[in-house]
Design an enzyme around this catalytic site. Structure first.
Site, PDB file in Angstrom:
ATOM      1  N   GLU A 126    -134.727 -93.297  14.901  1.00  0.00           N
ATOM      2  CA  GLU A 126    -134.935 -91.941  14.377  1.00  0.00           C
ATOM      3  C   GLU A 126    -134.072 -91.711  13.122  1.00  0.00           C
ATOM      4  O   GLU A 126    -132.933 -92.193  13.103  1.00  0.00           O
ATOM      5  CB  GLU A 126    -134.507 -90.968  15.489  1.00  0.00           C
ATOM      6  CG  GLU A 126    -135.220 -89.658  15.455  1.00  0.00           C
ATOM      7  CD  GLU A 126    -134.886 -88.831  16.706  1.00  0.00           C
ATOM      8  OE1 GLU A 126    -135.268 -89.240  17.814  1.00  0.00           O
ATOM      9  OE2 GLU A 126    -134.239 -87.794  16.551  1.00  0.00           O
ATOM     10  N   GLY A 160    -136.842 -80.751  21.044  1.00  0.00           N
ATOM     11  CA  GLY A 160    -136.601 -80.386  22.445  1.00  0.00           C
ATOM     12  C   GLY A 160    -135.767 -79.128  22.630  1.00  0.00           C
ATOM     13  O   GLY A 160    -136.124 -78.226  23.375  1.00  0.00           O
ATOM     14  N   ARG A 195    -128.849 -89.190  42.707  1.00  0.00           N
ATOM     15  CA  ARG A 195    -127.661 -89.044  43.561  1.00  0.00           C
ATOM     16  C   ARG A 195    -127.078 -87.636  43.410  1.00  0.00           C
ATOM     17  O   ARG A 195    -126.176 -87.260  44.138  1.00  0.00           O
ATOM     18  CB  ARG A 195    -126.607 -90.078  43.172  1.00  0.00           C
ATOM     19  CG  ARG A 195    -126.936 -91.491  43.659  1.00  0.00           C
ATOM     20  CD  ARG A 195    -125.714 -92.410  43.519  1.00  0.00           C
ATOM     21  NE  ARG A 195    -125.272 -92.486  42.136  1.00  0.00           N
ATOM     22  CZ  ARG A 195    -125.754 -93.341  41.237  1.00  0.00           C
ATOM     23  NH1 ARG A 195    -126.709 -94.187  41.596  1.00  0.00           N
ATOM     24  NH2 ARG A 195    -125.322 -93.368  40.000  1.00  0.00           N
ATOM     25  N   HIS A 254    -138.148 -84.245  17.135  1.00  0.00           N
ATOM     26  CA  HIS A 254    -136.975 -83.984  17.990  1.00  0.00           C
ATOM     27  C   HIS A 254    -136.685 -82.478  18.101  1.00  0.00           C
ATOM     28  O   HIS A 254    -135.621 -81.991  17.711  1.00  0.00           O
ATOM     29  CB  HIS A 254    -135.741 -84.743  17.455  1.00  0.00           C
ATOM     30  CG  HIS A 254    -134.719 -85.018  18.527  1.00  0.00           C
ATOM     31  ND1 HIS A 254    -133.950 -86.162  18.560  1.00  0.00           N
ATOM     32  CD2 HIS A 254    -134.340 -84.294  19.618  1.00  0.00           C
ATOM     33  CE1 HIS A 254    -133.141 -86.123  19.612  1.00  0.00           C
ATOM     34  NE2 HIS A 254    -133.373 -85.002  20.268  1.00  0.00           N
ATOM     35  N   GLY A 271    -132.614 -84.864  36.770  1.00  0.00           N
ATOM     36  CA  GLY A 271    -131.391 -84.111  36.504  1.00  0.00           C
ATOM     37  C   GLY A 271    -131.755 -82.675  36.149  1.00  0.00           C
ATOM     38  O   GLY A 271    -132.829 -82.186  36.509  1.00  0.00           O
ATOM     39  N   ARG A 272    -130.863 -82.007  35.402  1.00  0.00           N
ATOM     40  CA  ARG A 272    -131.102 -80.588  35.087  1.00  0.00           C
ATOM     41  C   ARG A 272    -132.434 -80.393  34.372  1.00  0.00           C
ATOM     42  O   ARG A 272    -133.209 -79.492  34.700  1.00  0.00           O
ATOM     43  CB  ARG A 272    -129.962 -80.047  34.215  1.00  0.00           C
ATOM     44  CG  ARG A 272    -128.688 -79.731  34.952  1.00  0.00           C
ATOM     45  CD  ARG A 272    -127.639 -79.241  33.966  1.00  0.00           C
ATOM     46  NE  ARG A 272    -127.388 -80.280  32.992  1.00  0.00           N
ATOM     47  CZ  ARG A 272    -126.364 -81.120  33.057  1.00  0.00           C
ATOM     48  NH1 ARG A 272    -125.484 -81.027  34.010  1.00  0.00           N
ATOM     49  NH2 ARG A 272    -126.225 -82.069  32.143  1.00  0.00           N
ATOM     50  N   ILE A 273    -132.705 -81.213  33.350  1.00  0.00           N
ATOM     51  CA  ILE A 273    -133.928 -81.014  32.566  1.00  0.00           C
ATOM     52  C   ILE A 273    -135.151 -81.455  33.377  1.00  0.00           C
ATOM     53  O   ILE A 273    -136.172 -80.757  33.406  1.00  0.00           O
ATOM     54  CB  ILE A 273    -133.834 -81.761  31.222  1.00  0.00           C
ATOM     55  CG1 ILE A 273    -132.699 -81.162  30.377  1.00  0.00           C
ATOM     56  CG2 ILE A 273    -135.158 -81.683  30.462  1.00  0.00           C
ATOM     57  CD1 ILE A 273    -132.374 -81.929  29.098  1.00  0.00           C
ATOM     58  N   ALA A 286    -136.615 -87.420  25.666  1.00  0.00           N
ATOM     59  CA  ALA A 286    -135.234 -87.796  26.007  1.00  0.00           C
ATOM     60  C   ALA A 286    -134.577 -88.519  24.820  1.00  0.00           C
ATOM     61  O   ALA A 286    -133.945 -87.859  23.977  1.00  0.00           O
ATOM     62  CB  ALA A 286    -135.231 -88.645  27.268  1.00  0.00           C
ATOM     63  N   ARG A 287    -134.728 -89.819  24.735  1.00  0.00           N
ATOM     64  CA  ARG A 287    -134.228 -90.592  23.597  1.00  0.00           C
ATOM     65  C   ARG A 287    -135.248 -91.689  23.287  1.00  0.00           C
ATOM     66  O   ARG A 287    -135.796 -92.317  24.210  1.00  0.00           O
ATOM     67  CB  ARG A 287    -132.877 -91.234  23.909  1.00  0.00           C
ATOM     68  CG  ARG A 287    -131.687 -90.282  23.842  1.00  0.00           C
ATOM     69  CD  ARG A 287    -131.405 -89.762  22.424  1.00  0.00           C
ATOM     70  NE  ARG A 287    -130.244 -88.890  22.373  1.00  0.00           N
ATOM     71  CZ  ARG A 287    -130.269 -87.566  22.523  1.00  0.00           C
ATOM     72  NH1 ARG A 287    -131.423 -86.951  22.759  1.00  0.00           N
ATOM     73  NH2 ARG A 287    -129.153 -86.865  22.446  1.00  0.00           N
TER      74      ARG A 287
HETATM   75  C1  GLV Z   1    -130.877 -83.388  22.243  1.00  0.00           C
HETATM   76  O1  GLV Z   1    -131.552 -84.356  22.105  1.00  0.00           O
HETATM   77  C2  GLV Z   1    -129.710 -83.343  23.054  1.00  0.00           C
HETATM   78  O2  GLV Z   1    -129.279 -84.380  23.571  1.00  0.00           O
HETATM   79  O3  GLV Z   1    -129.160 -82.253  23.217  1.00  0.00           O
END
Ligand code: GLV
Length: 320
Positions: free
Chosen positions: A268, A288, A180, A286, A157-159, A238-239
């Site tokens: 978390e 990111g 997709r 976390h 995706g974007r990231i 991500a998660r």
């Molecule tokens: C960070 O984890 C976000 O989902 O923006």
């Protein structure tokens, strides 16, 4: 319109100024997350809530808010903390902050790829012990990214695409799971698409960029880890729950995986002590999207979503 705007955490200064300019009564939380009771108290009677990924906005919270609630604006691209179906059933719009954090998250991802591959955190910790050292041909050697290494991007995706762009500049060969989503020719040509099992088997570094959904919960489990090379590294920005931590620890302890770099965690903010004990694991809290401008952009977008909904317009970035 009666009701207040509940902002669960202190946002960036510019976003707090934008909140104040909305002209609605405001209830603002602290720097720290609200307790469960504070969250219920804060939402009661609210027309709008600005939440963060640490707030569990479930049906009980939506019920506690009351029928006047119109929008939950989550300051994150991920919205697994919000029960979107329950919100929809109650006529509450949910928004997130896509697009404004791709670069920051991709930057951090590359930092973690480099840190794990070239043992940067390990080297830093070693120097801080004060132990004597001298350069040596075999000292703290790691994975050469630019010598034909392959990066597997799970979630293009974007990231994921922003990570792939950066990875190409490091001369990495990049694989990605099929998507997709619409891609430009450059985005298509930057990677080779592989289904997940093949990508796991063919990658020196696997990096996760899919959302957390019921389908991706524990996507990286014992079976997935068994497909990876014993020399491979796993990166997760991500998660946390996309990875089965027990399975990851087993693979690392038994030498079936060389290392990991984790920015997110199951349960978390608790970090499993077994991960803390493994020197080949790089850990960050976390971070990111933790760029100054990025956080301003995220908070600002959430406030603009609230403003739009309260003015009777469509939100800028509703979750799909
Ligand atoms: C960070 O984890 C976000 O989902 O923006």
């Amino acid at each position: 319109m009666t009701g207040h705007l509940y902002v669960t955490r202190l946002l960036t200064d510019d976003a707090m100024a934008a909140v104040a300019a909305l002209g609605v009564p405001i209830v603002v939380g602290r720097e720290e997350p609200p307790t469960a009771e504070e969250l219920l108290r804060g939402v009661a009677g609210a027309v709008a809530v600005v939440s963060t990924l640490t707030d569990r906005v479930d049906d009980a919270v939506l019920a506690a808010a009351g029928p006047q609630l119109r929008v939950v604006a989550n300051v994150a691209v991920g919205y697994d903390n919000v029960d979107v179906a329950a919100a929809r059933a109650r006529g509450v719009v949910v928004t997130n902050t896509p697009g404004v954090l791709d670069g920051a998250t991709a930057d951090l991802t590359m930092g973690l790829v480099l840190a794990a591959a070239r043992r940067i955190a390990e080297g830093d910790r070693f120097l801080r012990t004060g132990a004597p050292w001298v350069w040596g041909p075999r000292m703290l050697t790691g994975l050469d990214l630019s010598a034909g290494a392959t990066l597997g991007v799970v979630g293009y995706g974007r990231i994921g695409r922003a990570v792939a762009r950066r990875a190409r500049a490091f001369d990495l060969h990049v694989l990605a799971t099929p998507t997709r989503g619409a891609l430009s020719a450059a985005e298509r040509d930057a990677v080779e698409f592989r289904e997940l099992p093949e990508l796991l088997a063919a990658s020196d570094v696997v990096t996760l960029h899919c959302p957390l959904t019921p389908q991706t919960h524990h996507l990286v489990d014992d079976a997935a880890l068994a497909r990876m090379r014993p020399t491979a590294l796993l990166v997760n920005t991500a998660r946390g729950t996309i990875v089965d931590t027990d399975a990851l620890v087993r693979a690392l302890e038994q030498g079936r995986l060389a290392g990991a770099a984790l920015d997110v965690f199951e349960d978390e903010p608790h970090v499993d002590p077994r991960l803390l004990a493994l020197p080949q694991v790089v850990l960050t809290p976390h971070l990111g999207s933790a760029g100054d401008r990025t956080r301003s952009a995220m908070c600002g977008l959430a406030v603009r979503n609230v403003a739009a909904v309260l003015a009777g317009h469509s939100p800028l970035t509703p979750v799909v």
